[in-house]
Write a protein that holds these residues in place. Structure first.
Motif, PDB file in Angstrom:
ATOM      1  N   LYS A  48      32.374  33.141  53.892  1.00  0.00           N
ATOM      2  CA  LYS A  48      31.252  33.564  54.828  1.00  0.00           C
ATOM      3  C   LYS A  48      31.204  33.587  56.087  1.00  0.00           C
ATOM      4  CE  LYS A  48      26.318  33.297  54.390  1.00  0.00           C
ATOM      5  NZ  LYS A  48      24.988  32.733  53.999  1.00  0.00           N
ATOM      6  N   LYS A  49      31.833  32.522  56.767  1.00  0.00           N
ATOM      7  CA  LYS A  49      31.749  32.383  58.231  1.00  0.00           C
ATOM      8  C   LYS A  49      32.799  33.570  58.499  1.00  0.00           C
ATOM      9  CE  LYS A  49      33.381  29.305  61.772  1.00  0.00           C
ATOM     10  NZ  LYS A  49      34.060  28.069  61.920  1.00  0.00           N
ATOM     11  N   ALA A  50      33.933  33.861  57.995  1.00  0.00           N
ATOM     12  CA  ALA A  50      34.928  34.922  58.365  1.00  0.00           C
ATOM     13  C   ALA A  50      34.354  36.527  58.208  1.00  0.00           C
ATOM     14  CB  ALA A  50      36.323  34.844  57.687  1.00  0.00           C
ATOM     15  N   ARG A  51      33.547  36.531  57.044  1.00  0.00           N
ATOM     16  CA  ARG A  51      32.793  37.845  56.848  1.00  0.00           C
ATOM     17  C   ARG A  51      31.786  37.954  58.050  1.00  0.00           C
ATOM     18  NH1 ARG A  51      28.034  39.461  54.771  1.00  0.00           N
ATOM     19  NH2 ARG A  51      27.397  37.467  54.017  1.00  0.00           N
ATOM     20  N   LEU A  52      31.006  37.063  58.351  1.00  0.00           N
ATOM     21  CA  LEU A  52      29.959  37.233  59.360  1.00  0.00           C
ATOM     22  C   LEU A  52      30.394  37.452  60.556  1.00  0.00           C
ATOM     23  CD1 LEU A  52      27.292  34.532  58.138  1.00  0.00           C
ATOM     24  CD2 LEU A  52      27.270  37.219  57.805  1.00  0.00           C
ATOM     25  N   ALA A  53      31.480  36.758  60.914  1.00  0.00           N
ATOM     26  CA  ALA A  53      32.200  36.728  62.303  1.00  0.00           C
ATOM     27  C   ALA A  53      32.776  38.100  62.373  1.00  0.00           C
ATOM     28  CB  ALA A  53      33.388  36.015  62.358  1.00  0.00           C
ATOM     29  N   ASP A  82      30.548  46.017  52.512  1.00  0.00           N
ATOM     30  CA  ASP A  82      31.743  46.457  53.155  1.00  0.00           C
ATOM     31  C   ASP A  82      33.231  45.626  52.832  1.00  0.00           C
ATOM     32  OD1 ASP A  82      30.064  47.947  54.937  1.00  0.00           O
ATOM     33  OD2 ASP A  82      30.029  45.988  56.346  1.00  0.00           O
ATOM     34  N   VAL A  83      33.037  44.419  52.313  1.00  0.00           N
ATOM     35  CA  VAL A  83      34.309  43.579  52.099  1.00  0.00           C
ATOM     36  C   VAL A  83      34.384  44.314  50.516  1.00  0.00           C
ATOM     37  CG1 VAL A  83      35.171  41.538  51.434  1.00  0.00           C
ATOM     38  CG2 VAL A  83      33.809  41.729  53.511  1.00  0.00           C
ATOM     39  N   ALA A  84      33.608  44.281  49.735  1.00  0.00           N
ATOM     40  CA  ALA A  84      33.943  44.650  48.456  1.00  0.00           C
ATOM     41  C   ALA A  84      34.737  45.956  48.448  1.00  0.00           C
ATOM     42  CB  ALA A  84      32.658  44.853  47.602  1.00  0.00           C
ATOM     43  N   LYS A  85      34.039  47.211  49.271  1.00  0.00           N
ATOM     44  CA  LYS A  85      34.722  48.440  49.244  1.00  0.00           C
ATOM     45  C   LYS A  85      35.852  48.258  49.856  1.00  0.00           C
ATOM     46  CE  LYS A  85      34.013  53.119  50.973  1.00  0.00           C
ATOM     47  NZ  LYS A  85      33.158  53.946  51.521  1.00  0.00           N
ATOM     48  N   ALA A  86      36.479  47.361  50.852  1.00  0.00           N
ATOM     49  CA  ALA A  86      37.711  47.480  51.458  1.00  0.00           C
ATOM     50  C   ALA A  86      38.470  46.815  50.493  1.00  0.00           C
ATOM     51  CB  ALA A  86      37.674  46.763  52.680  1.00  0.00           C
ATOM     52  N   ILE A  87      38.299  45.745  49.711  1.00  0.00           N
ATOM     53  CA  ILE A  87      39.213  45.355  48.614  1.00  0.00           C
ATOM     54  C   ILE A  87      39.301  45.781  47.187  1.00  0.00           C
ATOM     55  CG2 ILE A  87      39.130  43.030  49.977  1.00  0.00           C
ATOM     56  CD1 ILE A  87      37.415  41.915  47.646  1.00  0.00           C
ATOM     57  N   GLY A  88      38.581  46.864  46.977  1.00  0.00           N
ATOM     58  CA  GLY A  88      38.651  47.462  45.675  1.00  0.00           C
ATOM     59  C   GLY A  88      37.592  46.756  44.693  1.00  0.00           C
ATOM     60  N   SER A  89      36.701  45.903  45.146  1.00  0.00           N
ATOM     61  CA  SER A  89      35.691  44.984  44.287  1.00  0.00           C
ATOM     62  C   SER A  89      34.339  45.362  44.209  1.00  0.00           C
ATOM     63  CB  SER A  89      36.099  43.595  44.460  1.00  0.00           C
ATOM     64  OG  SER A  89      35.336  42.829  43.604  1.00  0.00           O
ATOM     65  N   ALA A 111      44.377  38.023  48.979  1.00  0.00           N
ATOM     66  CA  ALA A 111      45.084  38.607  49.939  1.00  0.00           C
ATOM     67  C   ALA A 111      44.433  39.629  50.678  1.00  0.00           C
ATOM     68  CB  ALA A 111      46.418  38.548  49.536  1.00  0.00           C
ATOM     69  N   ALA A 112      43.853  40.505  49.759  1.00  0.00           N
ATOM     70  CA  ALA A 112      43.152  41.802  50.330  1.00  0.00           C
ATOM     71  C   ALA A 112      41.899  41.283  51.020  1.00  0.00           C
ATOM     72  CB  ALA A 112      42.760  42.703  49.308  1.00  0.00           C
ATOM     73  N   SER A 113      41.148  40.279  50.704  1.00  0.00           N
ATOM     74  CA  SER A 113      40.069  39.721  51.587  1.00  0.00           C
ATOM     75  C   SER A 113      40.483  39.349  53.083  1.00  0.00           C
ATOM     76  CB  SER A 113      39.304  38.660  50.989  1.00  0.00           C
ATOM     77  OG  SER A 113      38.742  39.086  49.538  1.00  0.00           O
ATOM     78  N   ALA A 114      41.518  38.453  52.962  1.00  0.00           N
ATOM     79  CA  ALA A 114      41.975  37.837  54.221  1.00  0.00           C
ATOM     80  C   ALA A 114      42.410  39.089  55.109  1.00  0.00           C
ATOM     81  CB  ALA A 114      43.034  37.028  54.098  1.00  0.00           C
ATOM     82  N   GLU A 115      43.055  40.096  54.405  1.00  0.00           N
ATOM     83  CA  GLU A 115      43.426  41.125  55.394  1.00  0.00           C
ATOM     84  C   GLU A 115      42.064  42.094  55.874  1.00  0.00           C
ATOM     85  OE1 GLU A 115      45.845  45.269  54.849  1.00  0.00           O
ATOM     86  OE2 GLU A 115      46.679  43.429  53.673  1.00  0.00           O
ATOM     87  N   ALA A 116      41.228  42.202  55.074  1.00  0.00           N
ATOM     88  CA  ALA A 116      40.298  42.983  55.387  1.00  0.00           C
ATOM     89  C   ALA A 116      39.310  42.212  56.383  1.00  0.00           C
ATOM     90  CB  ALA A 116      39.236  43.241  53.965  1.00  0.00           C
ATOM     91  N   LEU A 117      39.185  40.884  56.412  1.00  0.00           N
ATOM     92  CA  LEU A 117      38.621  40.240  57.508  1.00  0.00           C
ATOM     93  C   LEU A 117      39.438  39.821  58.626  1.00  0.00           C
ATOM     94  CD1 LEU A 117      36.955  37.663  54.907  1.00  0.00           C
ATOM     95  CD2 LEU A 117      35.962  39.712  56.034  1.00  0.00           C
ATOM     96  N   ALA A 118      40.625  40.326  58.439  1.00  0.00           N
ATOM     97  CA  ALA A 118      41.491  39.925  59.728  1.00  0.00           C
ATOM     98  C   ALA A 118      41.493  38.367  60.200  1.00  0.00           C
ATOM     99  CB  ALA A 118      41.285  41.056  60.933  1.00  0.00           C
ATOM    100  N   VAL A 119      41.714  37.543  59.094  1.00  0.00           N
ATOM    101  CA  VAL A 119      41.840  36.328  59.194  1.00  0.00           C
ATOM    102  C   VAL A 119      43.222  35.630  58.487  1.00  0.00           C
ATOM    103  CG1 VAL A 119      39.358  35.917  59.701  1.00  0.00           C
ATOM    104  CG2 VAL A 119      40.406  35.636  57.377  1.00  0.00           C
ATOM    105  N   PRO A 120      43.703  34.663  58.882  1.00  0.00           N
ATOM    106  CA  PRO A 120      44.815  33.807  58.148  1.00  0.00           C
ATOM    107  C   PRO A 120      44.289  33.537  56.829  1.00  0.00           C
ATOM    108  CG  PRO A 120      44.295  32.551  60.035  1.00  0.00           C
ATOM    109  CD  PRO A 120      43.489  33.794  60.158  1.00  0.00           C
ATOM    110  N   LYS A 121      44.894  33.523  55.692  1.00  0.00           N
ATOM    111  CA  LYS A 121      44.569  32.878  54.411  1.00  0.00           C
ATOM    112  C   LYS A 121      44.020  31.730  54.382  1.00  0.00           C
ATOM    113  CE  LYS A 121      48.110  35.840  52.326  1.00  0.00           C
ATOM    114  NZ  LYS A 121      49.370  35.813  52.221  1.00  0.00           N
TER     115      LYS A 121
END
Length: 151
Positions: free
Chosen positions: A13-18, A25-32, A53-63
């Motif tokens: 959540k912290k990464a998504r909000l940041a 937005d996240v769901a669309k980016a990762i196909g969920s 892995a797709a979420s980390a990439e979409a949020l542009a954060v390290p896993k």
């Protein structure tokens, strides 16, 4: 399919909000779906390795920012899912069959010595931690085997 055990809903959540992204937005980016992503964020579920892995990439954060601390007794399957990898991905990296990875993670098949360096790199852990995970996997198999034998 195994979910990422150590997934951290708060970190997610912290990464998504940041990133300034909505659940949709996240769901669309990762196909969920937004509902699925919302369940992860509320702690009522965890993503598969692929969606992790797709979420980390979409949020542009390290896993690692989306994970809790690595348990000292983590097994090989946990290391794989924390890296956002499927058994097929690992098999491709080692040029073996996915069944070889499945057997290794169940403790019924061995881990070839030449796999150690590659696995530690793709799982992003030290070789020492990989060997502890191997031992934990094998110990778990022995416990299950002994329980089936009635010991």
């Amino acid at each position: 399919m195994k979910s990422v055990e150590d997934f951290d809903p708060v970190g997610f959540k912290k990464a998504r909000l940041a990133a300034g992204l909505s659940l949709a937005d996240v769901a669309k980016a990762i196909g969920s779906t937004p509902g699925t992503v919302g369940r992860w964020e509320s702690g009522r579920g965890a993503p598969s390795p692929r969606l992790f892995a797709a979420s980390a990439e979409a949020l542009a954060v390290p896993k690692s920012s989306l994970l809790g601390p690595l348990a000292s007794d983590a097994d090989l399957a946990t290391l794989r899912t924390r890296a956002g990898l499927r058994q097929e991905d690992v098999a491709d990296s080692l040029d073996v069959q996915p069944s070889d990875i499945s057997e290794m993670e169940q403790g019924t098949g061995g881990m070839r010595n030449e796999w150690g360096v590659v696995l530690s790199q793709i799982y992003e852990v030290s070789l020492d931690h990989l060997m502890r995970a191997r031992a934990a996997t094998e110990a778990s198999w022995h416990e299950r085997f002994d329980a089936r034998r009635g010991q």
